[in-house]
Design a protein around this motif. Structure first.
Motif, PDB file in Angstrom:
ATOM      1  N   SER A  33     -19.668 -38.029 -18.718  1.00  0.00           N
ATOM      2  CA  SER A  33     -20.727 -37.384 -19.497  1.00  0.00           C
ATOM      3  C   SER A  33     -22.074 -38.061 -19.242  1.00  0.00           C
ATOM      4  N   ALA A  88     -12.065 -42.124 -20.730  1.00  0.00           N
ATOM      5  CA  ALA A  88     -11.444 -40.838 -20.385  1.00  0.00           C
ATOM      6  C   ALA A  88     -11.768 -39.782 -21.443  1.00  0.00           C
ATOM      7  N   VAL A  89     -11.753 -40.186 -22.717  1.00  0.00           N
ATOM      8  CA  VAL A  89     -12.087 -39.256 -23.798  1.00  0.00           C
ATOM      9  C   VAL A  89     -13.517 -38.760 -23.624  1.00  0.00           C
ATOM     10  N   SER A  91     -15.281 -38.712 -20.995  1.00  0.00           N
ATOM     11  CA  SER A  91     -15.422 -37.953 -19.753  1.00  0.00           C
ATOM     12  C   SER A  91     -14.869 -36.547 -19.898  1.00  0.00           C
ATOM     13  N   GLY A  92     -13.930 -36.374 -20.839  1.00  0.00           N
ATOM     14  CA  GLY A  92     -13.247 -35.094 -20.962  1.00  0.00           C
ATOM     15  C   GLY A  92     -13.771 -34.166 -22.037  1.00  0.00           C
ATOM     16  N   VAL A  93     -14.542 -34.699 -23.001  1.00  0.00           N
ATOM     17  CA  VAL A  93     -14.982 -33.858 -24.110  1.00  0.00           C
ATOM     18  C   VAL A  93     -16.283 -34.425 -24.683  1.00  0.00           C
ATOM     19  N   LYS A 112      -4.397 -33.264 -24.379  1.00  0.00           N
ATOM     20  CA  LYS A 112      -4.788 -32.800 -23.044  1.00  0.00           C
ATOM     21  C   LYS A 112      -5.742 -33.779 -22.364  1.00  0.00           C
ATOM     22  N   ILE A 113      -6.274 -34.731 -23.139  1.00  0.00           N
ATOM     23  CA  ILE A 113      -7.148 -35.753 -22.572  1.00  0.00           C
ATOM     24  C   ILE A 113      -6.267 -36.802 -21.904  1.00  0.00           C
ATOM     25  N   PRO A 114      -6.554 -37.172 -20.655  1.00  0.00           N
ATOM     26  CA  PRO A 114      -5.703 -38.137 -19.939  1.00  0.00           C
ATOM     27  C   PRO A 114      -5.529 -39.445 -20.722  1.00  0.00           C
TER      28      PRO A 114
END
Length: 197
Positions: A33, A88-89, A91-93, A112-114
């Motif tokens: 992000s 990762a969180v 980066s994903g949302v 669904k978050i790696p």
């Protein structure tokens, strides 16, 4: 402790960044992000940082927005989540979407978050439900790096740093803030309200 860096972006190799500040190159890890919104190489960048020291290593993490850094720090307070999963969180949302998922108790979406399994997702919902309010309210997307969007955002951050819980801060600031108020005025009114004055 290093809280903020202002320098020239020398290298971007996700998740790694290299920022030169006064002739010293700082290596940082950053979520996608932040990496998506960085200027081009050779341009000036201002990053909020989180410094982490363990027995065998030292790490520096960089963020463009306070909301991201706050969520990164809060995620690591949940049992079983370290810096890698917190990145990762982020980066994903987005922070706002994460807050929505936590409030909705959407364990399925969180898994669904790696790196996040069902039990970790359940712990996130339980442990962060009260904290994500303040993060999402304090600094909406589009904040200038390191600076709240407005007086209410600045007051929210200040009150949280004084130790008030994010949900309580959001309530106090909403009641105290009036058009044209400075951050200081909002903080004074919110503190009076919190102390029953």
């Amino acid at each position: 402790m290093i809280g903020r860096l202002r320098g020239v972006l020398v290298s971007k190799q996700p998740p790694w960044l290299l920022v030169e500040v006064g002739g010293v190159g700082y290596e940082l890890e950053a979520p996608m992000s932040t990496i998506y919104d960085l200027p081009g190489l050779g341009k000036e960048v201002i990053l909020l940082t989180h410094y982490a020291q363990k027995e065998d290593s030292v790490a520096l993490y960089g963020f463009l927005q306070e909301a991201e850094r706050a969520l990164f720090r809060n995620l690591q307070k949940v049992s079983g989540i370290g810096a890698k999963i917190a990145l990762a969180v982020l980066s994903g949302v987005s922070t706002a979407d994460f807050a929505r998922l936590v409030h909705a108790g959407d364990v399925v979406a969180l898994t669904k978050i790696p790196g996040i399994g069902k039990k970790t997702a359940e712990r996130i919902v339980v442990e962060l439900r009260d904290r994500v309010d303040g993060i999402a309210v304090a600094l909406p997307g589009g904040a200038s790096p390191g600076m709240p969007v407005d007086a209410a955002g600045e007051a929210t951050v200040a009150l949280q740093q004084l130790g008030y819980k994010p949900a309580e801060v959001a309530r106090l600031v909403q009641k105290a803030a009036a058009d044209g108020d400075s951050a200081e005025a909002i903080i004074r009114k919110a503190l009076r309200a919190a102390l029953g004055g």
